[in-house]
Every structure is written in structure tokens, then in C-alpha cells.
Design a protein around this motif. Structure first.
Motif, PDB file in Angstrom:
ATOM      1  N   TYR A  41      10.278   1.618  -8.157  1.00  0.00           N
ATOM      2  CA  TYR A  41      10.660   2.554  -7.096  1.00  0.00           C
ATOM      3  C   TYR A  41       9.412   3.285  -6.607  1.00  0.00           C
ATOM      4  CZ  TYR A  41      15.329   1.471  -8.631  1.00  0.00           C
ATOM      5  OH  TYR A  41      16.477   0.795  -8.956  1.00  0.00           O
ATOM      6  N   LEU A  42       9.154   3.143  -5.319  1.00  0.00           N
ATOM      7  CA  LEU A  42       7.941   3.663  -4.708  1.00  0.00           C
ATOM      8  C   LEU A  42       8.268   4.795  -3.744  1.00  0.00           C
ATOM      9  CD1 LEU A  42       4.860   3.388  -4.105  1.00  0.00           C
ATOM     10  CD2 LEU A  42       5.493   1.734  -2.328  1.00  0.00           C
ATOM     11  N   VAL A  43       7.652   5.954  -3.974  1.00  0.00           N
ATOM     12  CA  VAL A  43       7.769   7.070  -3.041  1.00  0.00           C
ATOM     13  C   VAL A  43       6.584   7.027  -2.084  1.00  0.00           C
ATOM     14  CG1 VAL A  43       7.452   9.564  -2.853  1.00  0.00           C
ATOM     15  CG2 VAL A  43       9.177   8.652  -4.379  1.00  0.00           C
ATOM     16  N   SER A  44       6.886   7.015  -0.782  1.00  0.00           N
ATOM     17  CA  SER A  44       5.850   7.024   0.246  1.00  0.00           C
ATOM     18  C   SER A  44       5.829   8.394   0.904  1.00  0.00           C
ATOM     19  CB  SER A  44       6.103   5.925   1.275  1.00  0.00           C
ATOM     20  OG  SER A  44       5.943   4.646   0.679  1.00  0.00           O
ATOM     21  N   GLU A  45       4.693   9.065   0.779  1.00  0.00           N
ATOM     22  CA  GLU A  45       4.589  10.457   1.217  1.00  0.00           C
ATOM     23  C   GLU A  45       4.687  10.605   2.730  1.00  0.00           C
ATOM     24  OE1 GLU A  45       1.183  13.967   1.244  1.00  0.00           O
ATOM     25  OE2 GLU A  45       1.228  12.522  -0.404  1.00  0.00           O
ATOM     26  N   LEU A  46       4.021   9.745   3.481  1.00  0.00           N
ATOM     27  CA  LEU A  46       3.956   9.914   4.928  1.00  0.00           C
ATOM     28  C   LEU A  46       5.267   9.520   5.611  1.00  0.00           C
ATOM     29  CD1 LEU A  46       0.331   8.611   5.594  1.00  0.00           C
ATOM     30  CD2 LEU A  46       1.109  10.911   4.995  1.00  0.00           C
ATOM     31  N   ALA A  47       5.961   8.531   5.079  1.00  0.00           N
ATOM     32  CA  ALA A  47       7.245   8.101   5.648  1.00  0.00           C
ATOM     33  C   ALA A  47       8.420   8.847   5.050  1.00  0.00           C
ATOM     34  CB  ALA A  47       7.442   6.598   5.448  1.00  0.00           C
ATOM     35  N   SER A  48       8.194   9.570   3.951  1.00  0.00           N
ATOM     36  CA  SER A  48       9.258  10.291   3.239  1.00  0.00           C
ATOM     37  C   SER A  48      10.379   9.354   2.819  1.00  0.00           C
ATOM     38  CB  SER A  48       9.819  11.426   4.111  1.00  0.00           C
ATOM     39  OG  SER A  48      10.672  12.257   3.347  1.00  0.00           O
ATOM     40  N   THR A  49       9.998   8.234   2.197  1.00  0.00           N
ATOM     41  CA  THR A  49      10.974   7.241   1.762  1.00  0.00           C
ATOM     42  C   THR A  49      10.827   6.944   0.276  1.00  0.00           C
ATOM     43  OG1 THR A  49       9.462   5.438   2.381  1.00  0.00           O
ATOM     44  CG2 THR A  49      11.145   6.097   4.004  1.00  0.00           C
ATOM     45  N   VAL A  50      11.924   6.438  -0.306  1.00  0.00           N
ATOM     46  CA  VAL A  50      11.893   5.824  -1.626  1.00  0.00           C
ATOM     47  C   VAL A  50      12.378   4.393  -1.450  1.00  0.00           C
ATOM     48  CG1 VAL A  50      14.187   6.787  -2.196  1.00  0.00           C
ATOM     49  CG2 VAL A  50      12.703   5.892  -4.009  1.00  0.00           C
ATOM     50  N   THR A  51      11.587   3.441  -1.935  1.00  0.00           N
ATOM     51  CA  THR A  51      11.889   2.024  -1.765  1.00  0.00           C
ATOM     52  C   THR A  51      12.011   1.378  -3.134  1.00  0.00           C
ATOM     53  OG1 THR A  51      10.594   1.997   0.280  1.00  0.00           O
ATOM     54  CG2 THR A  51      11.181  -0.129  -0.666  1.00  0.00           C
ATOM     55  N   GLY A  52      13.086   0.613  -3.339  1.00  0.00           N
ATOM     56  CA  GLY A  52      13.292  -0.093  -4.587  1.00  0.00           C
ATOM     57  C   GLY A  52      12.948  -1.559  -4.449  1.00  0.00           C
ATOM     58  N   TYR A  53      12.263  -2.102  -5.443  1.00  0.00           N
ATOM     59  CA  TYR A  53      11.877  -3.511  -5.461  1.00  0.00           C
ATOM     60  C   TYR A  53      12.327  -4.149  -6.770  1.00  0.00           C
ATOM     61  CZ  TYR A  53       8.559  -2.109  -1.779  1.00  0.00           C
ATOM     62  OH  TYR A  53       7.979  -1.604  -0.640  1.00  0.00           O
ATOM     63  N   ALA A  54      12.877  -5.369  -6.685  1.00  0.00           N
ATOM     64  CA  ALA A  54      13.084  -6.180  -7.877  1.00  0.00           C
ATOM     65  C   ALA A  54      11.742  -6.809  -8.246  1.00  0.00           C
ATOM     66  CB  ALA A  54      14.121  -7.257  -7.612  1.00  0.00           C
ATOM     67  N   VAL A  55      11.401  -6.770  -9.527  1.00  0.00           N
ATOM     68  CA  VAL A  55      10.096  -7.231  -9.989  1.00  0.00           C
ATOM     69  C   VAL A  55      10.253  -8.541 -10.752  1.00  0.00           C
ATOM     70  CG1 VAL A  55       8.102  -6.684 -11.416  1.00  0.00           C
ATOM     71  CG2 VAL A  55       9.258  -4.865 -10.147  1.00  0.00           C
ATOM     72  N   ARG A  56       9.426  -9.516 -10.378  1.00  0.00           N
ATOM     73  CA  ARG A  56       9.371 -10.779 -11.118  1.00  0.00           C
ATOM     74  C   ARG A  56       7.958 -10.963 -11.649  1.00  0.00           C
ATOM     75  NH1 ARG A  56       8.115 -16.104  -9.669  1.00  0.00           N
ATOM     76  NH2 ARG A  56       7.996 -15.510  -7.466  1.00  0.00           N
ATOM     77  N   TYR A  57       7.857 -11.269 -12.949  1.00  0.00           N
ATOM     78  CA  TYR A  57       6.558 -11.494 -13.567  1.00  0.00           C
ATOM     79  C   TYR A  57       6.117 -12.931 -13.311  1.00  0.00           C
ATOM     80  CZ  TYR A  57       6.662  -7.026 -16.014  1.00  0.00           C
ATOM     81  OH  TYR A  57       6.667  -5.685 -16.298  1.00  0.00           O
TER      82      TYR A  57
END
Length: 380
Positions: free
Chosen positions: A236-252
């Protein structure tokens, strides 16, 4: 409870039977506060302070198992920053061990390597556009290992904030194989592996964030509480300038080849509520029970808290989301941060208290939290 300090970031640990908060202060101090509770009210008592990480302590990384604290001095008005180390004493005081000059603007650090062998600490440098690595030599001693500098071919969509790469955090993945570094200036999350012998970092394919979004901080989540390459993992990534939280599924990827990210969710950090103009999210954390995600929002003054003589004190906010097994988030609550510009917060190990560092109002707010519902309550 509110304590007067130009508070920027902190770490909360337990020493003996008392809970201690270690607080860094852009005015030059690293402080220790003892947190006590009586009849549902909380109080902070100053028990120690030092200026041996001056002039602008910006982040504290605690090595709990070894009783060490590492402090990053951002050096807001100096050419360079610095890294300091301390031993944590039984009474919560700190004994200074070492200090060294670093590239400018260190704002975060994470310890990596072999838990039973050689380890290092990796620093993110905001103004220095760099990631550095320092070998840990025991007892708080360290030595320079590596410096990696980054450039931009041209400014990003927000030239005032994206004039250069701005590394903002160093994050260890759940398996302990990779370090991830959100870069607010380059709209990237850089990914690094490392040489098992030298612990020098090697850049791998990064996560590309939307242009102009400004990645700041992030958190991993394993829904079933287990960490492995084949385990379900989200980022889960918080982006300060866009004021968003984005979720990603992670594959190794195989053979230590890095990480693959597939977006599964995106939302304003305000969830279903209207985002105030100028909102700038900062910190993000998964709660100790592994069920909720908490994000701090700055520069929004969504709440008014009662002040002295009938006055109203503006307050920014904390957002709470419920984590869902498919990686999506369900908005739960928006609550007052207890002051202005909550740069960072820490949740105690029981999940029942949140300590919030409000930078501009110069206070630490202790907020009660209902572990069952995830709801955050009134400042203590």
C-alpha cells in the motif's frame, strides 16, 4: 495529553514495565517521554533529552533486540546530514555512541541483512537524491558501505516538489530480501536487492507510480499473517502530492529478480469523504492485529478541537481503512489527529493507543483506539 515540542517523528517502545516514546525534534533534540495511564487519562513525562543528533533530527530507527537507536539528522540548513547512534538504557535514557556526516537530507532508515551475522542500515536522502548504506559493527558502531545517487532528466509534473529525485523512506519487504524506496520526486518506488557478503545494494526494476503523484511512504500486508515468496502479499503506497493510497498485489520474481506489482485498489486517503484542497498524507501503518490500515493527513484542518477560554484549535486527521483479503480497502473512519500537521504516528503493541506527532502545533497527542472496531477516539 499534549507535550510542547517541535515534534517531527518518533518511535514508541516498551522498556521494563513503562512505555517510553522516543521523539525527534527539528529544533535539535532527541527526547524520551514516559507514558503513564491513570483512570483512563494518559500523561507524558519528559525523562531525557540530548542534542547529540542536532541540528535537525528527522527520523529514529530502533533496533529493539540490541537496545540501539539510530538517529538521522536531516540538516535542513547545512550542506550535509548526519547519522548518529545511541544505546538505550534501562531507564529510557540514551548514551551516545557515534556520529558521522552523510549526504544531505536523510529522512528514514531501515536495518537489513543477516539477523545473526552482518547487518547494515540503509538511509533515504530527500534533498540528497540518494540511498546510502552503513555497515553495523556492533554496540552502535557503523561504517560507510555505499552511496547511490539519482538524477532526473527533467522535472516532474509538480516542478516545485519534483525538481529532483526525493527518496523518502526505506522499507524492508516481508521476506527480508528487498528494500523499497518511495521517490517523491521521480514518481517511483525503487527496489533493491543486496549482495549477501558486502550488503551493497543493487537496483532492480522499480514500481512506476502515476505522474505527479509523489510517492512518500508505504506498508506491506500479508492477510494470513505469514510471509514467504508464495504467500499472498499486498503493498500500500501513500502518494503525498495526489493524496491517494494505492494497493498492489505483489508477486515475487524467480531467482531474486525483484517484485512485480499489479494494482488492485486506489482511493483518496479520505476514503469516501471529499478530500480537502491541499491535503498532504504522510505516514501509513498496518495495525498490530493485522486488520486495519491507518494514514495521517496533513494540511486539511478537518476538525476543530476545544481550546482554552472557548477557543477552537484546528486539527488535521487520521484515516482508518479495513483491510480486505483481496487487497481492497474499506473506509472506516476519519478522526482528529489532535493537532496540526501529523508527520508521523506510532501504534503501541496492543493496538489500543496511537501516539501522533503534530509538527506545526508542536504537540504529541495520545489517542485511544478500539481494537475490535478499529475506531480511534478522543485524545488522552
Amino acid at each position: 495529553m499534549k507535550a510542547t515540542t517541535a515534534f517531527t517523528v518518533m518511535a514508541m517502545t516498551v522498556a521494563a514495565s513503562a512505555t517510553n516514546l522516543f521523539v525527534s525534534d527539528y529544533n535539535g533534540y532527541v527526547n524520551t517521554y514516559s507514558l503513564t495511564a491513570r483512570e483512563g487519562n494518559y500523561s507524558l513525562t519528559s525523562i531525557f533529552n540530548t542534542t547529540e543528533c542536532a541540528p535537525n533530527p528527522s527520523w529514529l530507527t530502533i533496533d529493539t533486540n540490541r537496545g540501539l537507536l539510530f538517529c538521522m539528522n536531516e540538516g535542513l540548513n547545512t550542506v550535509n546530514g548526519s547519522l548518529s547512534s545511541f544505546t538505550i538504557n534501562g531507564d529510557g535514557s540514551l548514551t551516545h555512541v557515534e556520529n558521522t556526516t552523510t549526504p544531505s537530507g536523510p529522512v528514514h532508515g531501515v536495518i537489513y541483512g543477516n539477523a545473526a551475522g552482518q547487518r547494515a542500515i540503509a538511509l533515504a536522502h530527500y534533498t540528497g537524491s540518494a540511498v546510502t548504506s552503513w555497515l553495523l559493527q556492533g554496540g552502535g558502531r557503523f561504517a560507510e558501505n555505499q552511496e547511490l545517487f539519482f538524477t532526473l532528466p527533467q522535472p516532474g509534473q509538480n516542478p516545485s516538489r519534483q525538481d529532483a529525485p526525493h527518496e523518502h523512506e526505506t522499507i524492508l519487504d516481508p521476506t527480508g530480501q528487498y528494500i523499497l524506496v518511495p521517490d517523491l520526486g521521480a514518481d517511483l518506488v525503487r527496489v533493491f536487492s543486496w549482495n549477501q557478503t558486502t550488503l551493497q545494494l543493487k537496483g532492480l526494476a522499480p514500481l512506476q507510480a502515476p505522474p505527479g503523484s509523489g510517492p512518500r511512504h508505504a506498508a506491506f500486508w500479508n492477510p494470513y499473517g505469514t510471509s514467504c515468496e508464495n504467500c499472498t502479499t499486498y503493498f500500500y503506497l501513500v502518494s503525498e502530492l495526489a493524496s491517494t493510497v494505492t494497493g498492489y498485489a505483489v508477486r515475487y520474481l524467480p531467482n531474486g529478480g525483484g517484485l512485480n506489482f499489479t494494482q488492485v485498489f486506489v482511493s483518496s486517503t479520505y476514503g469516501i469523504l471529499n478530500k480537502p484542497q491541499g491535503n498532504a498524507p504522510a505516514e501509513i501503518a498496518v495495525t498490530p492485529d493485522n486488520r486495519f490500515l491507518v494514514i495521517s493527513n496533513r494540511n486539511n484542518t478537518s476538525f476543530g478541537l476545544p481550546g482554552p477560554n472557548g477557543t477552537v484549535i484546528p486539527s488535521d486527521s487520521l484515516s482508518t481503512f479495513r483491510l480486505v483479503d483481496d487487497g481492497t480497502l474499506v473506509f472506516v473512519q476519519l478522526w482528529a489527529s489532535g493537532g496540526s500537521y501529523p508527520r508521523q504516528f506510532s501504534i503501541d503493541r496492543t493496538g489500543s493507543l496511537v501516539a501522533v506527532g503534530n509538527q506545526y502545533s508542536q504537540n504529541i497527542a495520545i489517542l485511544a483506539r478500539d481494537v475490535a472496531t478499529g475506531l480511534i477516539g478522543e485524545p488522552g
